[in-house]
Design a protein around this motif. Sequence first.
Motif, PDB file in Angstrom:
ATOM      1  N   ALA A 160     137.389  32.009  31.105  1.00 38.78           N
ATOM      2  CA  ALA A 160     137.335  33.156  30.198  1.00 38.78           C
ATOM      3  C   ALA A 160     138.449  33.104  29.158  1.00 38.78           C
ATOM      4  O   ALA A 160     139.525  32.549  29.397  1.00 38.78           O
ATOM      5  N   CYS A 174     141.081  30.576  38.350  1.00 39.52           N
ATOM      6  CA  CYS A 174     140.690  30.168  37.004  1.00 39.52           C
ATOM      7  C   CYS A 174     139.319  29.499  36.981  1.00 39.52           C
ATOM      8  O   CYS A 174     138.910  28.959  35.956  1.00 39.52           O
ATOM      9  N   ARG A 221     142.107  31.612  29.866  1.00 41.12           N
ATOM     10  CA  ARG A 221     142.682  31.863  31.194  1.00 41.12           C
ATOM     11  C   ARG A 221     142.615  30.567  31.996  1.00 41.12           C
ATOM     12  O   ARG A 221     141.640  30.285  32.686  1.00 41.12           O
ATOM     13  N   GLU A 247     141.142  35.335  27.515  1.00 40.00           N
ATOM     14  CA  GLU A 247     141.771  36.584  27.935  1.00 40.00           C
ATOM     15  C   GLU A 247     142.492  37.315  26.816  1.00 40.00           C
ATOM     16  O   GLU A 247     142.891  38.466  26.990  1.00 40.00           O
ATOM     17  N   ALA A 248     142.655  36.672  25.679  1.00 41.34           N
ATOM     18  CA  ALA A 248     143.266  37.344  24.527  1.00 41.34           C
ATOM     19  C   ALA A 248     142.689  36.717  23.271  1.00 41.34           C
ATOM     20  O   ALA A 248     142.640  35.493  23.146  1.00 41.34           O
ATOM     21  N   GLN A 303     153.640  34.067  29.285  1.00 40.16           N
ATOM     22  CA  GLN A 303     152.581  34.586  28.429  1.00 40.16           C
ATOM     23  C   GLN A 303     153.140  35.353  27.240  1.00 40.16           C
ATOM     24  O   GLN A 303     152.535  35.367  26.156  1.00 40.16           O
ATOM     25  N   ARG A 363     152.062  30.679  33.655  1.00 43.69           N
ATOM     26  CA  ARG A 363     151.223  31.846  33.915  1.00 43.69           C
ATOM     27  C   ARG A 363     152.051  32.953  34.555  1.00 43.69           C
ATOM     28  O   ARG A 363     151.746  33.486  35.612  1.00 43.69           O
TER      29      ARG A 363
END
Length: 528
Positions: free
Chosen positions: A302, A158, A321, A304-305, A512, A507
């Motif tokens: 980042a 991460c 993330r 991520e969604a 998720q 995670r």
Amino acid sequence: MNERHREPVAEERERAQLQIERLVRFARDNRLVEPLDEHAARNALLDLFGFTEPYDGDEALGQSPDSPVELLEPLLDYGYRIGLIPDNTLTCRDLLDAKIMGLLMPRPSETAASFRRTAESEGIEAATDAFYKLCMDSNYIRMDRIKSNLYWRQPTGCGKLEITINLSKPEKDPKEIALLKTLPPSRYPKCLLCEENVGYAGRPDHPARQNLRIVPLTLDGEPWYFQYSPYVYYNEHSIVLKAEHAPMRISNATFARLLDFVDAFPHYFIGSNADLPIVGGSILNHDHFQAGRHVFSMETAAVEAVYRGSAEPDVTFGIVRWPMSVIRLNGKNRQAVLAAAARVLETWRAYGDASADIVPHTGDTPHNTVTPIARRKPDGEYELDLVLRNNRTSAEHPDGIFHPHAHLHHIKKENIGLIEVMGLAVLPGRLKWELEAIAAMLSGDSPYDAAALADPSDALHKHADWIAGMASAYGTSLEAGRAEAVVRDEVGRKFLDVLHDAGVYKRTEEGQSAFARFMQAALGLNRQ
């Protein structure tokens, strides 16, 4: 160390007068005092130390040092000798240190006025630069101690976590601890953050603050103050505190205050600890934020969604993330960002998901809250991270379900507050010698004795299982530098596990999926 109450000889008195003169010169050179204030400052110090006239010797004053510490230490020795402090403990020396430097500083109103003038004429970055320097030059920020902190970075999937072992806040010795037990309770100042601390002389159980200065702010129409932390865990670590002594409370007003701050200080981030026990910070009785000029690993992680919704079409909602559960709001429309944050908070406070172990209330006791962090991007975009928190406990995890679990307490048991959330571990000072002792076992410099470590009276007993795992994996004949690197790497891995434990949505595929349900079903968002 000099014996107390022995009458100083002429040479010692002259050396003290010389140190006073050097300290006044330091204060003048660093603009702690203006030329017109120099005589008054000198006379105040002479009076404090019982002198009726200044140094009049032949020794040259020399160039001012970078820090006042080397000038202060001999004066603290002399102050103890003549009875200005009752004991030569670090606490008593710190009380006298602040008193001395308090005589060499501008008044609080002058500091605030200078800050405003600099911000208006040179910009807010120049104002914070000058204020930060003032706090270091006055020895309020003890850079000499902060430099002793251990620091390293830990690569992870991460990003690079930051690991610090805090050695800048000295532990009290047994004599001081015994004294504290005899002191009557005090109600002034109400806490370490109250504005009444400015100029306070301190006492054995409360630090002196004659060298503290604060700058007034207005956030969401209310009076607040800006100051720096004496224990700088990251660059320009600052505290933004409410003028009123009121408890921590995350609300829609919190988000407005955070954005007000980054509008005024766009080069700083600002964030708040959560407002509930276990998941909050160490001071929940006074509303405050922490800010500064530092890029934490979470900021660079980042997204991520990405989600959007019809209620705030100008705002993106991203899942970061990161080991903890972070919703990142981005948008240039301030009101839309505030509305989105308010909706996330309101929805999360009432949200439950038994499959993810999330229960919002037990009776009238709330469990869900957020840790918010705000930034202002160079293009003017607002970025607001909302870290979802839950403070529920269970029989299996009495210290908190979403808290470091028991097998990690030998490294980190304390609350996971704002700084840790963003990826900087603030670990206790005891770990310095403990990690050194463990590294010595892995290098063979000290014997590894599993039976001795199994004894609860052994100082390293709490690490016994961890040491056994490292000894098995790496052996006990590593080169010394390699042994130290292994131990540091293992500590970093432990901190990553700490953050995973504190995350409400794990995670994992199941975790998720549960996070996506909250985003889509509860918040009504669509994944882009």
